[in-house]
Motif scaffolding. Structure first.
Motif, PDB file in Angstrom:
ATOM      1  N   VAL A  27       0.862  -1.201   0.000  1.00  0.00           N
ATOM      2  CA  VAL A  27       0.000   0.000   0.000  1.00  0.00           C
ATOM      3  C   VAL A  27       0.894   1.246   0.000  1.00  0.00           C
ATOM      4  CG1 VAL A  27      -1.814   1.235   1.258  1.00  0.00           C
ATOM      5  CG2 VAL A  27      -1.763  -1.267   1.281  1.00  0.00           C
ATOM      6  N   ARG A  28       0.507   2.253  -0.797  1.00  0.00           N
ATOM      7  CA  ARG A  28       1.236   3.522  -0.837  1.00  0.00           C
ATOM      8  C   ARG A  28       0.729   4.386   0.316  1.00  0.00           C
ATOM      9  NH1 ARG A  28      -0.253   7.273  -4.202  1.00  0.00           N
ATOM     10  NH2 ARG A  28      -1.554   5.790  -5.320  1.00  0.00           N
ATOM     11  N   VAL A  29       1.612   4.741   1.238  1.00  0.00           N
ATOM     12  CA  VAL A  29       1.159   5.394   2.483  1.00  0.00           C
ATOM     13  C   VAL A  29       1.730   6.803   2.594  1.00  0.00           C
ATOM     14  CG1 VAL A  29       1.095   5.211   5.018  1.00  0.00           C
ATOM     15  CG2 VAL A  29       1.181   3.123   3.647  1.00  0.00           C
ATOM     16  N   THR A  30       0.882   7.726   3.075  1.00  0.00           N
ATOM     17  CA  THR A  30       1.365   9.055   3.464  1.00  0.00           C
ATOM     18  C   THR A  30       1.093   9.224   4.953  1.00  0.00           C
ATOM     19  OG1 THR A  30       0.758   9.924   1.302  1.00  0.00           O
ATOM     20  CG2 THR A  30       1.188  11.545   3.027  1.00  0.00           C
ATOM     21  N   VAL A  31       2.121   9.536   5.730  1.00  0.00           N
ATOM     22  CA  VAL A  31       1.954   9.792   7.167  1.00  0.00           C
ATOM     23  C   VAL A  31       1.928  11.300   7.375  1.00  0.00           C
ATOM     24  CG1 VAL A  31       2.973   9.522   9.474  1.00  0.00           C
ATOM     25  CG2 VAL A  31       3.187   7.666   7.801  1.00  0.00           C
ATOM     26  N   LEU A  32       0.868  11.781   8.027  1.00  0.00           N
ATOM     27  CA  LEU A  32       0.760  13.211   8.332  1.00  0.00           C
ATOM     28  C   LEU A  32       0.982  13.405   9.828  1.00  0.00           C
ATOM     29  CD1 LEU A  32      -2.459  13.996   6.241  1.00  0.00           C
ATOM     30  CD2 LEU A  32      -0.075  14.360   5.563  1.00  0.00           C
ATOM     31  N   GLU A  33       2.018  14.113  10.188  1.00  0.00           N
ATOM     32  CA  GLU A  33       2.370  14.309  11.611  1.00  0.00           C
ATOM     33  C   GLU A  33       2.404  15.809  11.894  1.00  0.00           C
ATOM     34  OE1 GLU A  33       2.881  12.777  14.594  1.00  0.00           O
ATOM     35  OE2 GLU A  33       3.344  14.820  15.257  1.00  0.00           O
ATOM     36  N   SER A  34       1.678  16.205  12.949  1.00  0.00           N
ATOM     37  CA  SER A  34       1.582  17.651  13.222  1.00  0.00           C
ATOM     38  C   SER A  34       2.898  18.239  13.735  1.00  0.00           C
ATOM     39  CB  SER A  34       0.448  17.929  14.212  1.00  0.00           C
ATOM     40  OG  SER A  34       0.647  17.197  15.390  1.00  0.00           O
ATOM     41  N   ARG A  35       3.693  17.430  14.437  1.00  0.00           N
ATOM     42  CA  ARG A  35       4.952  17.971  14.975  1.00  0.00           C
ATOM     43  C   ARG A  35       6.063  17.896  13.924  1.00  0.00           C
ATOM     44  NH1 ARG A  35       5.211  15.786  21.207  1.00  0.00           N
ATOM     45  NH2 ARG A  35       3.482  14.415  20.838  1.00  0.00           N
ATOM     46  N   GLY A  36       7.193  18.457  14.277  1.00  0.00           N
ATOM     47  CA  GLY A  36       8.339  18.444  13.375  1.00  0.00           C
ATOM     48  C   GLY A  36       9.218  17.228  13.562  1.00  0.00           C
ATOM     49  N   ARG A  37       8.681  16.162  14.151  1.00  0.00           N
ATOM     50  CA  ARG A  37       9.462  14.939  14.380  1.00  0.00           C
ATOM     51  C   ARG A  37       8.518  13.757  14.508  1.00  0.00           C
ATOM     52  NH1 ARG A  37       8.343  13.153  19.145  1.00  0.00           N
ATOM     53  NH2 ARG A  37       7.784  14.523  20.856  1.00  0.00           N
ATOM     54  N   LEU A  38       9.094  12.559  14.396  1.00  0.00           N
ATOM     55  CA  LEU A  38       8.305  11.334  14.549  1.00  0.00           C
ATOM     56  C   LEU A  38       8.441  10.792  15.978  1.00  0.00           C
ATOM     57  CD1 LEU A  38       9.141   9.489  11.190  1.00  0.00           C
ATOM     58  CD2 LEU A  38       7.164  10.921  11.739  1.00  0.00           C
ATOM     59  N   GLY A  39       7.636   9.782  16.282  1.00  0.00           N
ATOM     60  CA  GLY A  39       7.777   9.098  17.574  1.00  0.00           C
ATOM     61  C   GLY A  39       6.733   9.490  18.598  1.00  0.00           C
TER      62      GLY A  39
END
Ligand SMILES: Cc1cc2nc3c(=O)[nH]c(=O)nc-3n(C[C@H](O)[C@H](O)[C@H](O)COP(=O)(O)OP(=O)(O)OC[C@H]3O[C@@H](n4cnc5c(N)ncnc54)[C@H](O)[C@@H]3O)c2cc1C
Length: 451
Positions: A27-39
């Motif tokens: 599956v082609r995935v886009t992750v949208l994260e509000s902060r400037g970092r992951l985790g």
């Protein structure tokens, strides 16, 4: 299915695990994260005074966390955690008990360690043994309030404070007078009884920002996952047959075939269409979850102050202390964690720091001789949901009533308390729910240790 697309809202471990699970199935995935970092909550910040990457709070895993281990292996970062074959329990009189497994099969591997605990009397140990046997005999879904259950099963103030509370307050981020039996039982069964490796604590050797950093990003990018940071989602938009897209805070929109909502429980309602929450108890029930805080105290000394890599503190305000070693020339970093830290509310950072440093100086005398170079007190007020009795009635399964939407997060129905393991498990379950609805079922959730 090879060309199917998914948008994952939230780049914490739940969202990242959903992305890993879906991407692994093409599956082609886009992750949208509000902060400037992951985790997400398992993350680090950059200390403005030194430029050092500092964890908001020390995170540890255990041998029983099989999905987190799988996720870390998949991303190629499992080597960044170090197993702790021994746990050190220290009392204010500076006596230490070493908790380590004997080479015997579970559940006998920890019997001698429990018998050696200096802070429990021989009779207390019998009480604890009796309580454990009775607890494990309970039905896995039985969830009465824990404290009356403990008292009804021969536990006294000492065993409650020095055994049950010591283990459970950290594992569940909640005090024994507030939790239910179900997750207490799970902690002891999975962590201490079911498999001899279950209790092994794994401590990251690098900041969380590095653990969930470059290698993970490289894996995601190599598997067709686009990660967009500083991409907060304002609202999910309903169409006729399901979600038709997400509206970002910058005004743009994005659509896909499938969606995973992987934000913390206290953010879920904000991003859902109001009419959906009004119509579906599945979503409205999330409002019944409440939060429990964690405080972490970060201390940088001018010299080494502890000989142990960590210590579990008995009869103390701090519950765990971790020695993170020399993090910069002449700077020796300790972190003290206080879970379920409601009692610290209103104390102020300086007072919390003073109490913790004074306490450490009593337990580890070199602290009193060292110069404290810097300190930071961080309280996460909504650290995790509170595992009160009956909590699971409010935790939704990952397949939502909206046809193309799954939810993920440590607060969803995982059978686990709020942990990194629970978050990863929820992400895998959300990916499984989507793949099943897409007509391509796949098994992503890993077997439990000893299953
Ligand atoms: C202080 C502290 C100590 C802990 N210690 C441990 C430990 O030792 N061991 C352990 O196993 N667990 C520990 N935990 C629990 C663990 O951190 C969590 O269970 C886990 O990280 C939760 O992951 P998640 O993906 O469900 O949620 P989160 O990590 O909260 O991720 C959700 C993400 O969604 C993003 N988001 C929110 N709103 C939006 C929006 N509108 N649009 C886009 N993105 C959005 C957030 O920025 C966040 O990155 C601790 C937690 C805390 C707070």
């Amino acid at each position: 299915m090879a060309t199917a697309s998914a948008v994952v809202v939230g780049g914490g471990l739940a969202g990242l695990a959903a992305a890993v699970g879906l991407a692994g199935q093409g599956v082609r995935v886009t992750v949208l994260e509000s902060r400037g970092r992951l985790g997400g909550r398992a993350g680090s910040f950059t200390d403005p005074t030194t430029g050092q990457m500092v964890d908001a709070c020390q995170h540890v895993s255990m041998g029983c966390c099989t999905n987190l281990a799988h996720f870390l292996r998949t991303a190629g970062v499992d080597h960044l955690l170090a197993p702790q074959p021994k746990l050190y329990f220290v009392t204010p009189d500076r006596r230490t008990s070493v908790f380590k497994a004997d080479p015997w099969p579970a559940p006998f591997h920890l019997g001698r360690a429990l018998m050696g605990a200096h802070y429990l009397t021989p009779l207390d140990k019998l009480r604890v043994g009796y309580g454990l046997v009775r607890m494990l005999a309970e039905h896995p879904d039985a969830d009465p309030p824990l404290l009356p259950w403990l008292k009804a099963h021969r536990q006294n103030a000492r065993t409650i404070e020095r055994f049950w509370a010591i283990v459970l307050t950290s594992a569940l981020n909640e005090t024994v007078d507030r939790v239910g039996l179900k997750y207490a039982r799970k902690v002891f069964r999975d962590g201490f009884v079911r498999h001899r490796d279950g209790f092994t604590v794994h401590v990251p050797t690098v900041p969380l920002g590095r653990l969930y950093g470059d290698e993970l990003r490289a894996w995601l990018s190599a598997h067709n996952v686009e990660v967009r940071e500083n991409a907060g989602v304002k609202r999910l938009a309903m169409g006729e047959k399901g979600l038709r897209g997400v509206e970002l805070r910058d005004g743009s929109t994005l659509s896909a075939d499938w969606y995973v909502l992987a934000v913390p429980f206290d953010r879920v309602i904000d991003v859902l269409p109001e009419e959906l929450v009004a119509r579906e108890p599945y979503f409205a029930n999330v409002k019944n979850l409440t939060a429990s805080p964690i405080t972490s105290v970060h201390l940088w000394f001018d010299r080494p102050v502890m000989k142990l890599p960590h210590a579990v503190l008995i009869d103390c305000l701090g519950q765990w202390v971790f020695d993170r070693g020399e993090v910069a020339p002449g700077e020796f970093y300790l972190q003290v964690v206080v879970s379920a830290a409601r009692d610290l509310k209103g104390l102020g950072r300086d007072e919390i720091q003073r109490r913790i440093v004074d306490e450490l100086a009593r337990v580890f005398p070199p602290v009193g001789l060292a110069k404290l170079l810097r300190a930071k007190v961080v309280t996460e007020h909504t650290a995790t949901f509170s595992a009160v009795p009956g909590i699971d009635q409010w935790r939704p399964v990952q397949a939502s009533p909206v046809a193309n939407l799954a939810v993920a997060g440590d607060w969803t129905a995982t059978g686990w308390p709020a942990t990194m393991e629970g978050a990863v498990r929820s992400g895998y379950l959300a990916a499984e729910a989507i793949l099943a609805r897409a007509g391509r079922p796949a098994k992503l959730v890993q077997p439990e240790l000893g299953a």
